[in-house]
Motif scaffolding. Structure first.
Motif, mmCIF file in Angstrom:
data_model
loop_
_atom_site.group_PDB
_atom_site.id
_atom_site.type_symbol
_atom_site.label_atom_id
_atom_site.label_comp_id
_atom_site.label_asym_id
_atom_site.label_seq_id
_atom_site.Cartn_x
_atom_site.Cartn_y
_atom_site.Cartn_z
ATOM 1 N N VAL A 170 0.845 -1.203 0.000
ATOM 2 C CA VAL A 170 0.000 0.000 0.000
ATOM 3 C C VAL A 170 0.876 1.248 0.000
ATOM 4 C CG1 VAL A 170 -1.752 1.278 1.304
ATOM 5 C CG2 VAL A 170 -1.858 -1.216 1.194
ATOM 6 N N ARG A 171 1.934 1.240 0.835
ATOM 7 C CA ARG A 171 2.834 2.395 0.909
ATOM 8 C C ARG A 171 3.520 2.659 -0.423
ATOM 9 N NH1 ARG A 171 4.321 0.241 5.777
ATOM 10 N NH2 ARG A 171 6.175 -0.725 4.875
ATOM 11 N N VAL A 172 4.008 1.601 -1.055
ATOM 12 C CA VAL A 172 4.746 1.780 -2.308
ATOM 13 C C VAL A 172 3.826 2.314 -3.404
ATOM 14 C CG1 VAL A 172 6.006 0.577 -4.131
ATOM 15 C CG2 VAL A 172 6.523 0.099 -1.742
ATOM 16 N N VAL A 173 2.640 1.746 -3.518
ATOM 17 C CA VAL A 173 1.697 2.224 -4.543
ATOM 18 C C VAL A 173 1.304 3.675 -4.262
ATOM 19 C CG1 VAL A 173 -0.634 1.929 -5.461
ATOM 20 C CG2 VAL A 173 0.842 -0.067 -5.147
ATOM 21 N N ALA A 174 0.992 3.982 -3.003
ATOM 22 C CA ALA A 174 0.611 5.355 -2.650
ATOM 23 C C ALA A 174 1.772 6.322 -2.908
ATOM 24 C CB ALA A 174 0.178 5.424 -1.189
ATOM 25 N N ALA A 175 2.982 5.915 -2.564
ATOM 26 C CA ALA A 175 4.155 6.778 -2.774
ATOM 27 C C ALA A 175 4.360 7.054 -4.260
ATOM 28 C CB ALA A 175 5.400 6.136 -2.168
ATOM 29 N N ILE A 176 4.260 6.021 -5.077
ATOM 30 C CA ILE A 176 4.452 6.201 -6.523
ATOM 31 C C ILE A 176 3.376 7.114 -7.097
ATOM 32 C CG2 ILE A 176 4.365 5.000 -8.745
ATOM 33 C CD1 ILE A 176 5.837 2.663 -7.303
ATOM 34 N N LEU A 177 2.135 6.919 -6.674
ATOM 35 C CA LEU A 177 1.048 7.778 -7.164
ATOM 36 C C LEU A 177 1.253 9.232 -6.729
ATOM 37 C CD1 LEU A 177 -2.039 5.447 -6.667
ATOM 38 C CD2 LEU A 177 -0.949 6.099 -8.824
ATOM 39 N N LEU A 178 1.684 9.438 -5.488
ATOM 40 C CA LEU A 178 1.936 10.801 -5.017
ATOM 41 C C LEU A 178 3.085 11.446 -5.784
ATOM 42 C CD1 LEU A 178 1.460 10.247 -1.198
ATOM 43 C CD2 LEU A 178 0.143 11.828 -2.607
ATOM 44 N N ILE A 179 4.150 10.696 -6.015
ATOM 45 C CA ILE A 179 5.293 11.237 -6.758
ATOM 46 C C ILE A 179 4.875 11.594 -8.181
ATOM 47 C CG2 ILE A 179 7.543 10.638 -7.742
ATOM 48 C CD1 ILE A 179 7.994 8.990 -5.112
ATOM 49 N N GLY A 223 2.879 14.684 -8.121
ATOM 50 C CA GLY A 223 3.727 15.863 -7.937
ATOM 51 C C GLY A 223 4.446 16.257 -9.206
ATOM 52 N N ILE A 224 4.848 15.262 -9.980
ATOM 53 C CA ILE A 224 5.522 15.554 -11.249
ATOM 54 C C ILE A 224 4.563 16.240 -12.221
ATOM 55 C CG2 ILE A 224 6.536 14.473 -13.306
ATOM 56 C CD1 ILE A 224 7.787 12.400 -11.346
ATOM 57 N N PHE A 225 3.308 15.803 -12.218
ATOM 58 C CA PHE A 225 2.305 16.386 -13.113
ATOM 59 C C PHE A 225 1.495 17.464 -12.400
ATOM 60 C CE2 PHE A 225 3.008 12.085 -14.842
ATOM 61 C CZ PHE A 225 3.504 12.467 -16.073
ATOM 62 N N LEU A 258 -1.423 19.996 -13.647
ATOM 63 C CA LEU A 258 -2.834 19.675 -13.796
ATOM 64 C C LEU A 258 -3.609 20.218 -12.599
ATOM 65 C CD1 LEU A 258 -2.370 16.032 -15.075
ATOM 66 C CD2 LEU A 258 -2.823 18.068 -16.424
ATOM 67 N N PRO A 259 -4.902 20.529 -12.761
ATOM 68 C CA PRO A 259 -5.660 21.233 -11.716
ATOM 69 C C PRO A 259 -5.749 20.527 -10.359
ATOM 70 C CG PRO A 259 -6.906 21.152 -13.763
ATOM 71 C CD PRO A 259 -5.684 20.336 -13.968
ATOM 72 N N VAL A 260 -5.988 19.245 -10.312
ATOM 73 C CA VAL A 260 -6.216 18.558 -9.037
ATOM 74 C C VAL A 260 -4.903 18.203 -8.344
ATOM 75 C CG1 VAL A 260 -7.232 16.492 -7.997
ATOM 76 C CG2 VAL A 260 -8.387 17.636 -9.886
ATOM 77 N N LEU A 261 -3.875 17.994 -9.129
ATOM 78 C CA LEU A 261 -2.602 17.574 -8.580
ATOM 79 C C LEU A 261 -1.793 18.777 -8.140
ATOM 80 C CD1 LEU A 261 -1.872 14.989 -11.390
ATOM 81 C CD2 LEU A 261 -3.050 14.599 -9.243
ATOM 82 N N GLY A 262 -0.868 18.557 -7.247
ATOM 83 C CA GLY A 262 -0.065 19.676 -6.780
ATOM 84 C C GLY A 262 1.344 19.262 -6.446
#
Length: 111
Positions: free
Chosen positions: A43-52, A55-57, A60-64
């Motif tokens: 769960v941590r690895v998937v969440a970390a990758i999605l957050l990273i 952050g890279i994108f 886009l409006p929803v992401l930061g």
């Protein structure tokens, strides 16, 4: 945390995370404790990758951009080599914050 001028260790980062978690509301503390359990590795690895990626994108409006350091901090739980750079970054941010934020005494003297 160890002396700001001394060597930075992975334990410094762990103490920083523990200290920050204590400042969260009770529900937030429970969520973070659940997430930090060893069994939650996938769960941590998937969440970390999605957050990273979020952050890279960040254009886009929803992401930061806030998502990037949060993802790296989460990934540092399982990648010990990230703990020292994360602690050094946190210390740098704290130094910059103290340098740039107005001093309380100066703010009180202003009309």
């Amino acid at each position: 945390m160890s002396d700001e001028h001394g060597p930075v260790t992975a334990q410094d980062w762990d103490r920083r995370v523990d200290h920050a978690c204590q400042k969260l509301p009770e529900r937030g503390q429970r969520i973070v404790a659940w997430l930090r359990e060893p069994a939650r590795f996938p769960v941590r690895v998937v969440a970390a990758i999605l957050l990273i990626l979020g952050g890279i994108f960040s254009i886009l409006p929803v992401l930061g951009l806030w998502m990037l350091p949060l993802g790296l901090a989460l990934l540092a739980q399982d990648v010990p080599a990230l703990k020292v750079p994360m602690e050094k970054s946190a210390r740098w941010i704290e130094r910059q914050w103290r340098r740039w934020r107005p001093k309380k005494d100066e703010a009180a003297r202003r009309p």
